[in-house]
Design a protein around this motif. Sequence first.
Motif, PDB file in Angstrom:
ATOM      1  N   SER A 123       0.820  -1.220   0.000  1.00  0.00           N
ATOM      2  CA  SER A 123       0.000   0.000   0.000  1.00  0.00           C
ATOM      3  C   SER A 123       0.849   1.262   0.000  1.00  0.00           C
ATOM      4  N   ARG A 124       2.141   1.124   0.311  1.00  0.00           N
ATOM      5  CA  ARG A 124       3.004   2.304   0.416  1.00  0.00           C
ATOM      6  C   ARG A 124       3.933   2.489  -0.788  1.00  0.00           C
ATOM      7  N   VAL A 125       3.796   1.660  -1.832  1.00  0.00           N
ATOM      8  CA  VAL A 125       4.697   1.816  -2.979  1.00  0.00           C
ATOM      9  C   VAL A 125       3.921   2.290  -4.202  1.00  0.00           C
ATOM     10  N   SER A 126       4.627   3.014  -5.061  1.00  0.00           N
ATOM     11  CA  SER A 126       4.025   3.546  -6.279  1.00  0.00           C
ATOM     12  C   SER A 126       4.855   3.115  -7.481  1.00  0.00           C
ATOM     13  N   ALA A 127       4.181   2.651  -8.522  1.00  0.00           N
ATOM     14  CA  ALA A 127       4.884   2.179  -9.725  1.00  0.00           C
ATOM     15  C   ALA A 127       5.756   3.269 -10.329  1.00  0.00           C
ATOM     16  N   SER A 128       5.349   4.526 -10.164  1.00  0.00           N
ATOM     17  CA  SER A 128       6.083   5.632 -10.797  1.00  0.00           C
ATOM     18  C   SER A 128       7.502   5.776 -10.245  1.00  0.00           C
ATOM     19  N   ASP A 129       7.773   5.178  -9.090  1.00  0.00           N
ATOM     20  CA  ASP A 129       9.098   5.290  -8.472  1.00  0.00           C
ATOM     21  C   ASP A 129      10.095   4.250  -8.969  1.00  0.00           C
ATOM     22  N   PHE A 130       9.647   3.327  -9.827  1.00  0.00           N
ATOM     23  CA  PHE A 130      10.495   2.185 -10.194  1.00  0.00           C
ATOM     24  C   PHE A 130      10.557   1.959 -11.703  1.00  0.00           C
ATOM     25  N   ASP A 131      11.623   1.280 -12.114  1.00  0.00           N
ATOM     26  CA  ASP A 131      11.813   0.936 -13.527  1.00  0.00           C
ATOM     27  C   ASP A 131      11.335  -0.478 -13.837  1.00  0.00           C
ATOM     28  N   ALA A 132      11.270  -1.329 -12.825  1.00  0.00           N
ATOM     29  CA  ALA A 132      10.874  -2.721 -13.041  1.00  0.00           C
ATOM     30  C   ALA A 132      10.279  -3.287 -11.759  1.00  0.00           C
ATOM     31  N   ILE A 133       9.428  -4.311 -11.935  1.00  0.00           N
ATOM     32  CA  ILE A 133       8.903  -5.064 -10.796  1.00  0.00           C
ATOM     33  C   ILE A 133       9.290  -6.518 -10.995  1.00  0.00           C
ATOM     34  N   PHE A 134       9.692  -7.178  -9.904  1.00  0.00           N
ATOM     35  CA  PHE A 134      10.163  -8.562  -9.973  1.00  0.00           C
ATOM     36  C   PHE A 134       9.484  -9.359  -8.855  1.00  0.00           C
ATOM     37  N   LEU A 135       8.828 -10.456  -9.232  1.00  0.00           N
ATOM     38  CA  LEU A 135       8.110 -11.285  -8.257  1.00  0.00           C
ATOM     39  C   LEU A 135       8.809 -12.629  -8.079  1.00  0.00           C
ATOM     40  N   PRO A 136       9.572 -12.815  -7.006  1.00  0.00           N
ATOM     41  CA  PRO A 136      10.136 -14.129  -6.711  1.00  0.00           C
ATOM     42  C   PRO A 136       9.018 -15.072  -6.260  1.00  0.00           C
ATOM     43  N   GLY A 137       9.298 -16.371  -6.333  1.00  0.00           N
ATOM     44  CA  GLY A 137       8.265 -17.339  -5.983  1.00  0.00           C
ATOM     45  C   GLY A 137       8.359 -17.891  -4.577  1.00  0.00           C
ATOM     46  N   GLY A 138       8.065 -19.178  -4.468  1.00  0.00           N
ATOM     47  CA  GLY A 138       7.771 -19.798  -3.185  1.00  0.00           C
ATOM     48  C   GLY A 138       6.280 -20.059  -3.198  1.00  0.00           C
ATOM     49  N   HIS A 139       5.847 -21.162  -2.615  1.00  0.00           N
ATOM     50  CA  HIS A 139       4.426 -21.509  -2.677  1.00  0.00           C
ATOM     51  C   HIS A 139       3.525 -20.488  -1.984  1.00  0.00           C
ATOM     52  N   GLY A 140       4.099 -19.670  -1.089  1.00  0.00           N
ATOM     53  CA  GLY A 140       3.286 -18.652  -0.422  1.00  0.00           C
ATOM     54  C   GLY A 140       2.583 -17.727  -1.410  1.00  0.00           C
ATOM     55  N   THR A 141       3.259 -17.445  -2.533  1.00  0.00           N
ATOM     56  CA  THR A 141       2.689 -16.514  -3.514  1.00  0.00           C
ATOM     57  C   THR A 141       1.350 -16.997  -4.062  1.00  0.00           C
ATOM     58  N   MET A 142       1.134 -18.316  -4.045  1.00  0.00           N
ATOM     59  CA  MET A 142      -0.111 -18.874  -4.582  1.00  0.00           C
ATOM     60  C   MET A 142      -1.312 -18.490  -3.719  1.00  0.00           C
ATOM     61  N   PHE A 143      -1.024 -18.057  -2.489  1.00  0.00           N
ATOM     62  CA  PHE A 143      -2.103 -17.782  -1.533  1.00  0.00           C
ATOM     63  C   PHE A 143      -2.399 -16.298  -1.343  1.00  0.00           C
ATOM     64  N   ASP A 144      -1.399 -15.420  -1.542  1.00  0.00           N
ATOM     65  CA  ASP A 144      -1.726 -13.993  -1.348  1.00  0.00           C
ATOM     66  C   ASP A 144      -1.543 -13.124  -2.586  1.00  0.00           C
ATOM     67  N   PHE A 145      -0.779 -13.594  -3.587  1.00  0.00           N
ATOM     68  CA  PHE A 145      -0.596 -12.766  -4.777  1.00  0.00           C
ATOM     69  C   PHE A 145      -1.847 -12.676  -5.665  1.00  0.00           C
ATOM     70  N   PRO A 146      -2.531 -13.810  -5.966  1.00  0.00           N
ATOM     71  CA  PRO A 146      -3.595 -13.734  -6.971  1.00  0.00           C
ATOM     72  C   PRO A 146      -4.719 -12.766  -6.632  1.00  0.00           C
ATOM     73  N   ASP A 147      -5.050 -12.624  -5.360  1.00  0.00           N
ATOM     74  CA  ASP A 147      -6.203 -11.809  -4.977  1.00  0.00           C
ATOM     75  C   ASP A 147      -5.826 -10.457  -4.382  1.00  0.00           C
ATOM     76  N   SER A 148      -4.549 -10.068  -4.524  1.00  0.00           N
ATOM     77  CA  SER A 148      -4.122  -8.771  -3.992  1.00  0.00           C
ATOM     78  C   SER A 148      -4.457  -7.669  -5.002  1.00  0.00           C
ATOM     79  N   ALA A 149      -5.485  -6.880  -4.676  1.00  0.00           N
ATOM     80  CA  ALA A 149      -5.879  -5.783  -5.576  1.00  0.00           C
ATOM     81  C   ALA A 149      -4.750  -4.771  -5.727  1.00  0.00           C
ATOM     82  N   GLU A 150      -3.986  -4.562  -4.653  1.00  0.00           N
ATOM     83  CA  GLU A 150      -2.872  -3.602  -4.715  1.00  0.00           C
ATOM     84  C   GLU A 150      -1.797  -4.096  -5.679  1.00  0.00           C
ATOM     85  N   LEU A 151      -1.493  -5.394  -5.622  1.00  0.00           N
ATOM     86  CA  LEU A 151      -0.486  -5.949  -6.520  1.00  0.00           C
ATOM     87  C   LEU A 151      -0.970  -5.893  -7.967  1.00  0.00           C
ATOM     88  N   GLN A 152      -2.243  -6.232  -8.183  1.00  0.00           N
ATOM     89  CA  GLN A 152      -2.794  -6.191  -9.539  1.00  0.00           C
ATOM     90  C   GLN A 152      -2.694  -4.784 -10.116  1.00  0.00           C
TER      91      GLN A 152
END
Length: 222
Positions: A81-110
């Motif tokens: 909630s505290r980051v803005s895309a305009s401040d960065f040149d790239a976004i990188f999502l590392p894995g781990g099975h945890g991502t399957m549970f909180d990444f898909p439904d995160s409106a902020e991440l989307q």
Amino acid sequence: MAKKVLMVVTSADKMTDGHPTGLWLSEFAEPYTEFKQAGYEVTVASPRGGQAPIDDRSVQNGELSQWAEAVEILKQTVPLSRVSASDFDAIFLPGGHGTMFDFPDSAELQALIRTFAESGKVVAAVCHGPAGLVNVRLSNGDPLVKGKRVTAFTDEEERAVELDDKVPFMLETRLREMGAQFVAQPMWSDHVEQDGHLITGQNPQSGISAAKAVIKALEGAH
């Protein structure tokens, strides 16, 4: 000006049946190290912020001391909630099975990923990190991955690690359902797909290659 990369890691430490999970450490630490060595500024965020959970199975061979700096930064991640895309040149999502549970439904991440994609910035993910891409829709309503060549942890690899009954969906299958042109290599291959500014890696073996592809894309962006 140093390039700035936003790395987003999971906050989830449990799977469907309470099975412990989290971030797969090498998929964060290896790319993090590559970005730092390239002179980039790296910000690490997560859906909840604070300490990111590390999957115990990814730290059985002294990795915690091998990647001390990376482990340290994971203790205090920034809430999405505290980051803005305009401040960065790239976004990188590392894995781990945890991502399957909180990444898909995160409106902020989307929303973040949509902004990166529609600004022509690099969007990258490795292994289970592409779970963060499956529900992202562009402003025109199309899935981000529709018609794009992507890879991720394959259904075959998921069955091989015997966690196919503990994840909410099979990542390869879901990406295909969203219209992606999914490209798989044999299990545990170091394999990266790049389609425009979208970069994806198949598994833990692909973390460094995915990071190098991001660096190459950013350096070519001058």
